[in-house]
Design a protein around this motif. Structure first.
Motif, short mmCIF file in Angstrom:
data_model
loop_
_atom_site.label_atom_id
_atom_site.label_comp_id
_atom_site.label_asym_id
_atom_site.label_seq_id
_atom_site.Cartn_x
_atom_site.Cartn_y
_atom_site.Cartn_z
N GLY A 72 26.50 -37.90 7.56
CA GLY A 72 26.79 -39.24 7.85
C GLY A 72 26.53 -39.79 8.97
N ILE A 73 27.15 -41.16 9.33
CA ILE A 73 26.73 -41.54 10.83
C ILE A 73 28.06 -42.15 11.50
CG2 ILE A 73 24.65 -42.62 9.87
CD1 ILE A 73 26.26 -45.31 9.78
N GLU A 74 27.92 -42.56 12.59
CA GLU A 74 29.19 -42.99 13.13
C GLU A 74 28.46 -44.13 14.31
OE1 GLU A 74 32.31 -40.93 15.40
OE2 GLU A 74 31.26 -41.57 17.04
N ILE A 75 29.14 -45.37 14.36
CA ILE A 75 28.53 -46.53 15.03
C ILE A 75 29.58 -47.17 16.03
CG2 ILE A 75 26.61 -46.97 13.44
CD1 ILE A 75 28.19 -49.68 12.88
N THR A 76 29.21 -47.74 17.00
CA THR A 76 30.44 -48.29 17.63
C THR A 76 29.51 -49.90 18.10
OG1 THR A 76 31.17 -46.40 18.93
CG2 THR A 76 31.51 -48.44 19.96
N ARG A 77 30.53 -50.79 17.78
CA ARG A 77 30.11 -52.26 18.18
C ARG A 77 31.32 -52.84 18.89
NH1 ARG A 77 26.38 -50.13 16.91
NH2 ARG A 77 24.91 -50.41 15.16
N SER A 78 30.85 -53.79 19.95
CA SER A 78 31.93 -54.48 20.76
C SER A 78 31.68 -56.01 20.71
CB SER A 78 31.53 -54.02 22.13
OG SER A 78 31.62 -52.68 22.35
N ARG A 79 32.60 -56.74 20.79
CA ARG A 79 32.77 -57.92 21.07
C ARG A 79 31.77 -58.46 22.28
NH1 ARG A 79 35.69 -61.40 18.92
NH2 ARG A 79 36.82 -59.85 17.75
N GLY A 80 31.23 -59.89 21.77
CA GLY A 80 30.32 -60.17 23.04
C GLY A 80 29.06 -59.14 23.23
#
Length: 153
Positions: free
Chosen positions: A145-153
């Motif tokens: 699988g995979i793992e991602i992190t996203r943030s506001r702005g």
């Protein structure tokens, strides 16, 4: 005279000092980045998903394990003991399951991006980390699988 000038200069350059008759500075709201975040999580949610590039993956659901972590600004820290003061993990869980059930997706990366984007639609959510694991893709390993992190702005 020099002493008066030095005192006046110190007052002007000191942000905490005020001149006579000047109103007291008003406290400024904390910028979002400086406010503490609450970590909300959903661990090891296993749902059927039609995801993948192979023909059998396009029609037959397979087990997908989802882990979700959200960094949220909520008002429970202000002493409010009400569900409306927080981002609900039950709502997050249901939203993830609904996104996965919507349609076939070729790539886990696409699915993870969609989940993060939808979680960040709530203005209180500042960060979203999504980990997706296909549990039955390869018999010689427990998961891929995979793992991602996203943030506001």
């Amino acid at each position: 005279m020099q002493r008066t000038m030095n005192t006046l200069f110190a007052r002007i350059t000191d942000p905490a000092a005020r001149l006579p008759g000047q109103p007291a500075p008003q406290p400024q709201p904390q910028p979002l980045a400086a406010r503490p975040l609450t970590r909300l999580f959903v661990r090891d949610l296993v749902v059927p998903a039609v995801v993948g590039i192979y023909e059998h993956e396009k029609t037959t659901p397979q087990r997908l394990r989802v882990n979700l972590e959200l960094g949220v600004l909520d008002r429970a820290a202000d002493g409010r003991d009400a569900i409306g003061a927080v981002v609900s993990y039950e709502d997050a869980l249901k939203r993830v399951a609904a996104i996965i059930a919507e349609r076939h997706v070729n790539l886990l990366e696409t699915l993870a991006e969609t989940i993060c984007r939808r979680m960040l639609e709530d203005g209180r959510v500042q960060t979203a980390t999504v980990r997706l694991e296909k549990l039955d893709a390869f018999p010689e390993c427990a998961a891929v699988g995979i793992e991602i992190t996203r943030s506001r702005g």
